[in-house]
Design a protein around this motif. Structure first.
Motif, PDB file in Angstrom:
ATOM      1  N   ILE A  67     -26.704  -3.256 -69.309  1.00  8.27           N
ATOM      2  CA  ILE A  67     -26.519  -2.501 -68.066  1.00  8.27           C
ATOM      3  C   ILE A  67     -25.545  -3.231 -67.139  1.00  8.27           C
ATOM      4  CG2 ILE A  67     -27.673  -1.662 -65.976  1.00  8.27           C
ATOM      5  CD1 ILE A  67     -30.183  -1.234 -67.740  1.00  8.27           C
ATOM      6  N   PHE A  68     -25.714  -4.553 -67.009  1.00  9.41           N
ATOM      7  CA  PHE A  68     -24.870  -5.314 -66.084  1.00  9.41           C
ATOM      8  C   PHE A  68     -23.432  -5.453 -66.577  1.00  9.41           C
ATOM      9  CE2 PHE A  68     -29.117  -6.784 -64.677  1.00  9.41           C
ATOM     10  CZ  PHE A  68     -29.017  -6.346 -63.364  1.00  9.41           C
ATOM     11  N   SER A  69     -23.229  -5.223 -67.881  1.00 10.95           N
ATOM     12  CA  SER A  69     -21.852  -5.264 -68.392  1.00 10.95           C
ATOM     13  C   SER A  69     -21.235  -3.872 -68.392  1.00 10.95           C
ATOM     14  CB  SER A  69     -21.859  -5.817 -69.832  1.00 10.95           C
ATOM     15  OG  SER A  69     -22.557  -4.928 -70.690  1.00 10.95           O
ATOM     16  N   HIS A  70     -22.027  -2.892 -67.928  1.00  8.35           N
ATOM     17  CA  HIS A  70     -21.603  -1.481 -67.949  1.00  8.35           C
ATOM     18  C   HIS A  70     -20.445  -1.259 -66.971  1.00  8.35           C
ATOM     19  CE1 HIS A  70     -22.091   2.680 -68.958  1.00  8.35           C
ATOM     20  NE2 HIS A  70     -23.203   2.434 -69.624  1.00  8.35           N
ATOM     21  N   LYS A  71     -19.387  -0.660 -67.469  1.00 10.98           N
ATOM     22  CA  LYS A  71     -18.213  -0.402 -66.600  1.00 10.98           C
ATOM     23  C   LYS A  71     -18.552   0.538 -65.446  1.00 10.98           C
ATOM     24  CE  LYS A  71     -16.492   3.263 -69.640  1.00 10.98           C
ATOM     25  NZ  LYS A  71     -15.396   3.691 -70.544  1.00 10.98           N
ATOM     26  N   LEU A  72     -19.603   1.377 -65.615  1.00  8.63           N
ATOM     27  CA  LEU A  72     -19.974   2.320 -64.564  1.00  8.63           C
ATOM     28  C   LEU A  72     -20.543   1.638 -63.325  1.00  8.63           C
ATOM     29  CD1 LEU A  72     -21.500   5.196 -66.734  1.00  8.63           C
ATOM     30  CD2 LEU A  72     -19.461   5.318 -65.332  1.00  8.63           C
ATOM     31  N   LEU A  73     -21.000   0.404 -63.497  1.00 10.36           N
ATOM     32  CA  LEU A  73     -21.481  -0.355 -62.323  1.00 10.36           C
ATOM     33  C   LEU A  73     -20.315  -0.700 -61.406  1.00 10.36           C
ATOM     34  CD1 LEU A  73     -24.152  -2.910 -63.624  1.00 10.36           C
ATOM     35  CD2 LEU A  73     -24.507  -1.004 -62.065  1.00 10.36           C
ATOM     36  N   ARG A  74     -19.119  -0.687 -61.975  1.00  9.59           N
ATOM     37  CA  ARG A  74     -17.933  -1.089 -61.195  1.00  9.59           C
ATOM     38  C   ARG A  74     -17.139   0.132 -60.721  1.00  9.59           C
ATOM     39  NH1 ARG A  74     -18.371  -4.654 -65.496  1.00  9.59           N
ATOM     40  NH2 ARG A  74     -16.825  -3.569 -66.773  1.00  9.59           N
ATOM     41  N   ARG A  75     -17.727   1.324 -60.915  1.00 10.61           N
ATOM     42  CA  ARG A  75     -16.986   2.541 -60.555  1.00 10.61           C
ATOM     43  C   ARG A  75     -16.966   2.735 -59.051  1.00 10.61           C
ATOM     44  NH1 ARG A  75     -18.712   8.106 -63.335  1.00 10.61           N
ATOM     45  NH2 ARG A  75     -20.274   8.202 -61.701  1.00 10.61           N
ATOM     46  N   VAL A 103     -29.636  -0.209 -56.587  1.00 11.57           N
ATOM     47  CA  VAL A 103     -30.951  -0.687 -57.043  1.00 11.57           C
ATOM     48  C   VAL A 103     -30.783  -1.653 -58.210  1.00 11.57           C
ATOM     49  CG1 VAL A 103     -33.163   0.010 -58.048  1.00 11.57           C
ATOM     50  CG2 VAL A 103     -32.163   1.376 -56.242  1.00 11.57           C
ATOM     51  N   ILE A 104     -29.880  -1.321 -59.113  1.00 14.55           N
ATOM     52  CA  ILE A 104     -29.625  -2.207 -60.266  1.00 14.55           C
ATOM     53  C   ILE A 104     -29.093  -3.554 -59.779  1.00 14.55           C
ATOM     54  CG2 ILE A 104     -28.180  -2.549 -62.325  1.00 14.55           C
ATOM     55  CD1 ILE A 104     -28.280   0.559 -62.702  1.00 14.55           C
ATOM     56  N   GLU A 105     -28.114  -3.504 -58.890  1.00 13.91           N
ATOM     57  CA  GLU A 105     -27.503  -4.743 -58.361  1.00 13.91           C
ATOM     58  C   GLU A 105     -28.526  -5.606 -57.628  1.00 13.91           C
ATOM     59  OE1 GLU A 105     -24.700  -5.945 -58.992  1.00 13.91           O
ATOM     60  OE2 GLU A 105     -23.245  -4.360 -59.414  1.00 13.91           O
ATOM     61  N   ALA A 106     -29.489  -4.957 -56.974  1.00 10.00           N
ATOM     62  CA  ALA A 106     -30.515  -5.695 -56.218  1.00 10.00           C
ATOM     63  C   ALA A 106     -31.403  -6.538 -57.139  1.00 10.00           C
ATOM     64  CB  ALA A 106     -31.374  -4.711 -55.431  1.00 10.00           C
ATOM     65  N   HIS A 107     -31.445  -6.187 -58.420  1.00  8.49           N
ATOM     66  CA  HIS A 107     -32.287  -6.927 -59.380  1.00  8.49           C
ATOM     67  C   HIS A 107     -31.459  -7.790 -60.323  1.00  8.49           C
ATOM     68  CE1 HIS A 107     -34.980  -3.617 -58.095  1.00  8.49           C
ATOM     69  NE2 HIS A 107     -35.923  -4.517 -58.239  1.00  8.49           N
ATOM     70  N   LYS A 108     -30.207  -7.982 -59.973  1.00 10.21           N
ATOM     71  CA  LYS A 108     -29.289  -8.701 -60.857  1.00 10.21           C
ATOM     72  C   LYS A 108     -29.743 -10.139 -61.130  1.00 10.21           C
ATOM     73  CE  LYS A 108     -24.333  -9.169 -61.587  1.00 10.21           C
ATOM     74  NZ  LYS A 108     -23.015  -8.782 -61.059  1.00 10.21           N
ATOM     75  N   SER A 109     -30.174 -10.830 -60.076  1.00 17.43           N
ATOM     76  CA  SER A 109     -30.495 -12.251 -60.214  1.00 17.43           C
ATOM     77  C   SER A 109     -31.669 -12.504 -61.164  1.00 17.43           C
ATOM     78  CB  SER A 109     -30.803 -12.868 -58.845  1.00 17.43           C
ATOM     79  OG  SER A 109     -31.909 -12.198 -58.247  1.00 17.43           O
ATOM     80  N   ILE A 110     -32.644 -11.577 -61.189  1.00 20.55           N
ATOM     81  CA  ILE A 110     -33.821 -11.805 -62.038  1.00 20.55           C
ATOM     82  C   ILE A 110     -33.738 -11.099 -63.393  1.00 20.55           C
ATOM     83  CG2 ILE A 110     -35.435 -12.265 -60.143  1.00 20.55           C
ATOM     84  CD1 ILE A 110     -36.420  -9.372 -60.411  1.00 20.55           C
ATOM     85  N   SER A 111     -32.747 -10.245 -63.547  1.00 22.66           N
ATOM     86  CA  SER A 111     -32.693  -9.437 -64.770  1.00 22.66           C
ATOM     87  C   SER A 111     -31.459  -9.650 -65.637  1.00 22.66           C
ATOM     88  CB  SER A 111     -32.774  -7.936 -64.415  1.00 22.66           C
ATOM     89  OG  SER A 111     -33.938  -7.644 -63.694  1.00 22.66           O
ATOM     90  N   ARG A 112     -30.427 -10.284 -65.104  1.00 20.67           N
ATOM     91  CA  ARG A 112     -29.144 -10.298 -65.814  1.00 20.67           C
ATOM     92  C   ARG A 112     -29.203 -11.050 -67.146  1.00 20.67           C
ATOM     93  NH1 ARG A 112     -24.673 -12.841 -62.200  1.00 20.67           N
ATOM     94  NH2 ARG A 112     -23.466 -12.220 -64.026  1.00 20.67           N
ATOM     95  N   ASN A 113     -30.156 -11.961 -67.313  1.00 22.40           N
ATOM     96  CA  ASN A 113     -30.231 -12.736 -68.559  1.00 22.40           C
ATOM     97  C   ASN A 113     -31.146 -12.113 -69.614  1.00 22.40           C
ATOM     98  OD1 ASN A 113     -28.446 -14.745 -67.681  1.00 22.40           O
ATOM     99  ND2 ASN A 113     -30.071 -15.727 -66.491  1.00 22.40           N
ATOM    100  N   SER A 114     -31.782 -11.008 -69.264  1.00 24.53           N
ATOM    101  CA  SER A 114     -32.606 -10.311 -70.254  1.00 24.53           C
ATOM    102  C   SER A 114     -31.686  -9.709 -71.313  1.00 24.53           C
ATOM    103  CB  SER A 114     -33.407  -9.190 -69.580  1.00 24.53           C
ATOM    104  OG  SER A 114     -33.847  -8.253 -70.536  1.00 24.53           O
ATOM    105  N   PRO A 115     -32.064  -9.800 -72.605  1.00 15.63           N
ATOM    106  CA  PRO A 115     -31.182  -9.267 -73.664  1.00 15.63           C
ATOM    107  C   PRO A 115     -30.909  -7.770 -73.526  1.00 15.63           C
ATOM    108  CG  PRO A 115     -33.382  -9.796 -74.526  1.00 15.63           C
ATOM    109  CD  PRO A 115     -33.292 -10.377 -73.161  1.00 15.63           C
ATOM    110  N   TYR A 116     -31.826  -7.033 -72.892  1.00 11.10           N
ATOM    111  CA  TYR A 116     -31.638  -5.590 -72.756  1.00 11.10           C
ATOM    112  C   TYR A 116     -30.876  -5.219 -71.487  1.00 11.10           C
ATOM    113  CZ  TYR A 116     -35.031  -5.616 -76.521  1.00 11.10           C
ATOM    114  OH  TYR A 116     -35.665  -5.863 -77.707  1.00 11.10           O
ATOM    115  N   SER A 117     -31.161  -5.909 -70.392  1.00  8.45           N
ATOM    116  CA  SER A 117     -30.464  -5.564 -69.147  1.00  8.45           C
ATOM    117  C   SER A 117     -29.021  -6.041 -69.138  1.00  8.45           C
ATOM    118  CB  SER A 117     -31.215  -6.126 -67.930  1.00  8.45           C
ATOM    119  OG  SER A 117     -31.374  -7.525 -68.042  1.00  8.45           O
ATOM    120  N   LYS A 118     -28.684  -6.951 -70.054  1.00  8.88           N
ATOM    121  CA  LYS A 118     -27.296  -7.404 -70.152  1.00  8.88           C
ATOM    122  C   LYS A 118     -26.362  -6.218 -70.397  1.00  8.88           C
ATOM    123  CE  LYS A 118     -27.668 -12.193 -71.793  1.00  8.88           C
ATOM    124  NZ  LYS A 118     -27.614 -13.076 -72.979  1.00  8.88           N
TER     125      LYS A 118
END
Length: 253
Positions: free
Chosen positions: A245-253, A228-243
């Motif tokens: 989450i997208f840099s979170h190592k757990l997304l790559r687990r 679900v997080i990855e599905a919103h990557k394109s519209i959310s990755r540049n937000s100062p707060y969601s950054k």
């Protein structure tokens, strides 16, 4: 004994001394040195009429805490009963919320049950308060089944709303961190099912809840959250707060 008789002679004089910057230290030392039943009764009679004033005061709250430390459970009965009766008022006060936690810590049996029950009963309100949220978190850490059940029943269906608020977001994080897998699963499924999930990962408070959810989730549920997080990557990755989450190592687990 002579000192006690003098300072408890006039109604509320003991309270006024306890509220004073210097007087509070004297009263605390006095409580430490009590020896007889009569002395204890005089102190209780002096404190009881001004309990709320004391517990909410910068100086006075230390007098209540000294009673909790030095007197017996039975002698502190008046404190435990008042703490339960005025639970919400005390829990939502800067000094009161700290003393309320000490009351839970020092009380036993029915006295403890009553205070815990009152906090749990008002859980959804207290969770959203600047000071009340600490009382709720404290109860969650104790993991008393009846209290947890009362709290999570109120929270169910509201986790998304609570996650986006400054104070209650800490309560949701605490639920994720300390409660069992079934409750954790309920919370994460509510987050995933949010109508506007992208708003959660861009939110200054909810993004921390999502990060905690990433840390504590496992297996298929963790994978669903990542998807679900990855599905919103394109519209959310540049937000100062969601950054974060997208840099979170757990997304790559």
């Amino acid at each position: 004994m002579r000192v006690l008789i003098v300072i408890t002679r006039e109604p509320r004089e003991f309270v006024q001394i306890s509220l004073n910057t210097h007087g509070t230290r004297v009263v605390q030392k006095l409580i430490e040195t009590l020896k007889t039943r009569q002395q204890v009764k005089l102190v209780i009679s002096g404190i009881e009429p001004g309990f709320l004033s004391l517990i909410k005061d910068l100086n006075g709250n230390h007098v209540i805490q000294r009673c909790l430390q030095c007197l017996s459970n039975e002698d502190n009965k008046f404190i435990f009963e008042a703490a339960a009766k005025f639970c919400v008022e005390i829990a939502t006060h800067q000094h009161g919320c700290c003393v309320l936690q000490r009351c839970i810590n020092h009380s036993t049996g029915v006295y403890r049950e009553k205070i815990v029950s009152e906090i749990s009963k008002n859980g959804i309100f207290l969770a959203q308060d600047a000071f009340g949220n600490y009382a709720v978190q404290y109860i969650l850490e104790l993991q008393i089944p009846s209290a947890v059940s009362k709290l999570t029943t109120q929270f169910k269906g509201n986790y998304v709303h609570l996650a986006t608020q400054k104070f209650s977001s800490h309560v949701v994080e605490k639920c994720l961190a300390v409660l069992d897998g079934q409750i954790r699963s309920t919370i994460i499924r509510e987050l995933i099912s949010a109508t506007h999930f992208e708003q959660l990962i861009q939110d200054p408070h909810a993004n921390y809840v999502v990060q905690t959810a990433l840390r504590v989730s496992e297996g298929p549920l963790h994978n669903s959250l990542v998807n679900v997080i990855e599905a919103h990557k394109s519209i959310s990755r540049n937000s100062p707060y969601s950054k974060r989450i997208f840099s979170h190592k757990l997304l790559r687990r």
